[in-house]
Design an enzyme around this catalytic site. Sequence first.
Site, PDB file in Angstrom:
ATOM      1  N   HIS A   1       0.834  -1.202   0.000  1.00 25.07           N
ATOM      2  CA  HIS A   1       0.000   0.000   0.000  1.00 25.07           C
ATOM      3  C   HIS A   1       0.871   1.255   0.000  1.00 25.07           C
ATOM      4  O   HIS A   1       0.631   2.198  -0.764  1.00 25.07           O
ATOM      5  CB  HIS A   1      -0.910  -0.019   1.227  1.00 25.07           C
ATOM      6  CG  HIS A   1      -1.730   1.211   1.415  1.00 25.07           C
ATOM      7  ND1 HIS A   1      -3.055   1.310   1.022  1.00 25.07           N
ATOM      8  CD2 HIS A   1      -1.420   2.431   1.946  1.00 25.07           C
ATOM      9  CE1 HIS A   1      -3.515   2.508   1.310  1.00 25.07           C
ATOM     10  NE2 HIS A   1      -2.545   3.209   1.870  1.00 25.07           N
ATOM     11  N   GLU A   2       1.895   1.272   0.844  1.00 23.44           N
ATOM     12  CA  GLU A   2       2.771   2.442   0.924  1.00 23.44           C
ATOM     13  C   GLU A   2       3.623   2.583  -0.337  1.00 23.44           C
ATOM     14  O   GLU A   2       3.906   3.703  -0.776  1.00 23.44           O
ATOM     15  CB  GLU A   2       3.660   2.352   2.168  1.00 23.44           C
ATOM     16  CG  GLU A   2       2.887   2.278   3.481  1.00 23.44           C
ATOM     17  CD  GLU A   2       1.905   3.431   3.650  1.00 23.44           C
ATOM     18  OE1 GLU A   2       2.182   4.538   3.142  1.00 23.44           O
ATOM     19  OE2 GLU A   2       0.868   3.225   4.286  1.00 23.44           O
TER      20      GLU A   2
ATOM     21  N   HIS B   1       1.785   4.577  -2.912  1.00 19.58           N
ATOM     22  CA  HIS B   1       1.853   6.030  -2.706  1.00 19.58           C
ATOM     23  C   HIS B   1       3.141   6.606  -3.296  1.00 19.58           C
ATOM     24  O   HIS B   1       3.149   7.715  -3.843  1.00 19.58           O
ATOM     25  CB  HIS B   1       1.780   6.352  -1.214  1.00 19.58           C
ATOM     26  CG  HIS B   1       0.409   6.204  -0.625  1.00 19.58           C
ATOM     27  ND1 HIS B   1      -0.711   6.758  -1.211  1.00 19.58           N
ATOM     28  CD2 HIS B   1      -0.027   5.583   0.501  1.00 19.58           C
ATOM     29  CE1 HIS B   1      -1.771   6.484  -0.482  1.00 19.58           C
ATOM     30  NE2 HIS B   1      -1.392   5.763   0.559  1.00 19.58           N
TER      31      HIS B   1
ATOM     32  N   GLU C   1      -6.155   6.790  -1.357  1.00 23.73           N
ATOM     33  CA  GLU C   1      -6.167   5.622  -0.480  1.00 23.73           C
ATOM     34  C   GLU C   1      -6.828   4.443  -1.184  1.00 23.73           C
ATOM     35  O   GLU C   1      -6.343   3.301  -1.109  1.00 23.73           O
ATOM     36  CB  GLU C   1      -6.909   5.940   0.825  1.00 23.73           C
ATOM     37  CG  GLU C   1      -6.171   6.909   1.742  1.00 23.73           C
ATOM     38  CD  GLU C   1      -4.791   6.431   2.120  1.00 23.73           C
ATOM     39  OE1 GLU C   1      -4.626   5.228   2.426  1.00 23.73           O
ATOM     40  OE2 GLU C   1      -3.857   7.252   2.086  1.00 23.73           O
TER      41      GLU C   1
END
Length: 361
Positions: A171-172, A175, A246
Site C-alpha cells: 500500500h505504501e 503512494h 487511499e
Amino acid sequence: MLIFESQRDARGQTRRLLLLFALTVLLLVLAVNAALVLAWGLSWGFWAPLGGGLPRHFFAVNTVVVLVFVLGGWWLETSRLSSGGGVRLAEQMGARELRPSGDFDEQRFGNVVHEMAIAAGLKPPLPMVMARSTGINAFATGWDEDDAVIAVTQGALEHLTRDELQGLVAHEFSHIREGDTRLNMRLVGMVFGLEMVFRFGQRIWDPDLRDRTSLAALLGLAIMAAGWLGWVAGHALQAAVSRQREYLADARAVQWTRNKDGLGGVLRKVLGLRTDAEEARRVGSPMQHLLLVSTEGGRVAHWLDSHPTLEQRIRRIYGRPMPAMPLVRADREPRAQATDTFATGSNGAERTPFSPDWTLD
C-alpha cells in the site's frame, strides 16, 4: 473488486478534484473582490463625492494580493515540509531507522520492503520504525524515489503476519510510485495558502494597540469571510483527493501481493483495535493524509476526513462487509527458532494462494 477498474476510477476522480482545486482559487479571487466591493461601499461609498467610485486598479490589486498570499503560502509550506527530505519528515513524526540485527520483526520488515521493491519495480526506500507507537499504522514520505521512506509502527511489527505486513508495505509503495507523497505535500501547501488569505483579513480586522477599530476593519472582515470559505472548500477538496488515493493504493496493494487477506487483514485488525478502544499515537492533522489509517475521529459528514472509513475500504477489498479481527499472529514463533526468507512466511509455511474470485481486468 475489479482491481484495474478501481485504479482508473481513483485516478479519474483525482484529476477532477485537482481541477476543482484550481476552480476554488478562482472563486476565492472573485469572492474577495465581491466582498471588498461591498465593504468599500459600506465604509466610504455612501459618503463619496458625486461621481466617486472604486479606487483605480481596485480589482487588479485585490487579485494580485490574493494570488500572492495563496501561491506564496503554498510555496512556503511545501518548502518547509520538504526541507531535509523524507527522512527528516519521518523523524519529525517519531520514526527512527531500522535495526534489523537486533530484532527479528524489524529484520522481517526490511526483507518485505526489499521484496515489494522488486514487485513494484522501484528502488528500495529507507525502512523506518515508529518504536513508541503501539497501534497498527504506517506511512510513506519523500519527494521522489531516491528520497523515499516507508515507516511502520511497533504495533504493526508485533501484530501483523508476514502476508499482512506485505499488504501494508505494498500500500505504501503505491503512494511512492503514484507520486502521492509529493502530491499530498503540495495540497497541504495549497490549503495553507488559502488559510493565509483568512489570516490577512484577520490582521486588518484586529484592533490596534489602543484597542481602536477603524472603518478599514470592514475590509478585513470581508477578506476573513471569503478566506474562510475558501479554506474550508480547499480542505474538503484536499481530503477528497486523499481518500481517492487511499482507494488507489489499496487496489494496487492487492494487485502486487495477489492476496486480499494481506491488506484486508491489516484493516480488519485496525478495526478490532478501535472496537476495543485501543489508543493509538496521535499525529498532527496536517500529516494525517500520510498515514495508512487516520488517527483522528470522523468530522462533519466525513467531508474533511483524510481517509475513507475502515468499513468502506474493507468492503471494497472483499466485496462485502467483513468483521473485525483479533490481534492474533499465527506465524509468530520463539525468536531463537524463527527465520525469515523471501519465499515463505516467518514460520516457513507457504503463503496463502491468490483467491480465484478476484478479477484483474
